[in-house]
Design an enzyme around this catalytic site. Sequence first.
Site, short mmCIF file in Angstrom:
data_model
loop_
_atom_site.label_atom_id
_atom_site.label_comp_id
_atom_site.label_asym_id
_atom_site.label_seq_id
_atom_site.Cartn_x
_atom_site.Cartn_y
_atom_site.Cartn_z
N CYS A 72 0.83 -1.21 0.00
CA CYS A 72 0.00 0.00 0.00
C CYS A 72 0.87 1.26 0.00
O CYS A 72 1.49 1.57 -1.00
CB CYS A 72 -0.98 -0.04 1.17
SG CYS A 72 -2.38 1.09 0.95
N GLU A 114 -2.50 -9.13 3.46
CA GLU A 114 -2.70 -9.54 4.85
C GLU A 114 -4.15 -9.35 5.28
O GLU A 114 -4.47 -9.45 6.47
CB GLU A 114 -1.78 -8.73 5.78
CG GLU A 114 -2.28 -7.36 6.17
CD GLU A 114 -2.27 -6.32 5.05
OE1 GLU A 114 -2.77 -5.21 5.27
OE2 GLU A 114 -1.76 -6.62 3.95
N HIS A 144 -3.93 -5.28 -0.11
CA HIS A 144 -3.57 -5.82 1.20
C HIS A 144 -3.61 -7.35 1.20
O HIS A 144 -4.65 -7.96 1.44
CB HIS A 144 -4.52 -5.29 2.27
CG HIS A 144 -4.33 -3.84 2.55
ND1 HIS A 144 -3.40 -3.37 3.45
CD2 HIS A 144 -4.93 -2.74 2.03
CE1 HIS A 144 -3.44 -2.05 3.49
NE2 HIS A 144 -4.35 -1.64 2.63
#
Length: 366
Positions: free
Chosen positions: A248, A335, A333
């Site tokens: 990001c 994660e 993302h």
Amino acid sequence: MFEKRYLVLEDGSHYTGFKLGADKLTRGEIVFNTAMTGYQETISDPSYTGQIITFTYPLIGNYGINHDDFESLTPSLNGVVVKEACTMPSNFRAQKSFDDVLKEYDIPGISGVDTRSITKKIRQHGVLKAAFVDDPSEIETTVTALKTTEFPRTEVPTVSTKTPYVSTGFDLRVVLVDFGKKQNIVRELNARGCEVTVVPYDTSAETIIKMAPDGVMLSNGPGDPDDVTVALDMINGILGRIPFFGICLGHQLFALSQGAKSFKMKFGHRGANHPVKDLATGKIALTSQNHGYAIDADSVAQTGLEITHIALNDGTVEGLKHRTLPAFSVQYHPEACPGPTDSNYLFDEFVEMMQQNKQKERVTHA
């Protein structure tokens, strides 16, 4: 009886709803998030620092909030806007209601408004400045004030850790540069046996190199990447010496460090269902995203970087890698928690990159 609250936008429009969360009244850039779940992770994501989030899903808070799923210790957003806030959550893990947590962290909100209308307005006109008021007589003066308000551009220093700390592992050592990290980055690395040392956003390359890590992660974070130029020398200082992976804001800073340019998007990408194409394999992944800036694809051609992923909705850059050095990044993302897990293989690729580099160093020193 529910107390009235008003959401005021800089274009002169306002929405009448009911008070939610804290009594404190704030201003911020209003954005929208289209995810159907994950409101706890969303409000605790440091990337929303200073913003007011409009949730497009009509019911927020139905499964409550627990102590385990926060992405940061202290949420730093400026407010929330919902159609309906559930006051009686039902889930075996629920410990508090959505409203309880907003009050606990002094976050104001509004419920009972037409979030569809707000979202359409943002899509048409772009992100807007917004404010909450509880007194209808203040609406007109608030609109005037919003038109001249300049919000602080110090989001990353506000949310980055002030001192380094370690999350233990047993194999590879990773330095995570904290621009406003989500806690699940640490969890994903720990799950792969990595010891993670989290350091402030302005840590120098020299300091990181002295820690002798096997890899460096550049975290997500809030705001404009052009406001975090202090990180560019650090990135160039470790590039080619230590493998690294950016997520990001970390992705944007990687690009800027190599001479690419960023731009502010009209309304950004915020949600859990954004399709991204891997240009090498042709595979499509659904991804979780939260960003208001992107990298100019044309500017990448003048660098040593290669575009690896693109967004299918608008064609923007979603992934980069260095053509010759062990470094890569993604705009989305991997994660994501909760959210699609299509892309968490990228952590495996990062681990493999670190292991290969380690092996290469052993051979070199043998």
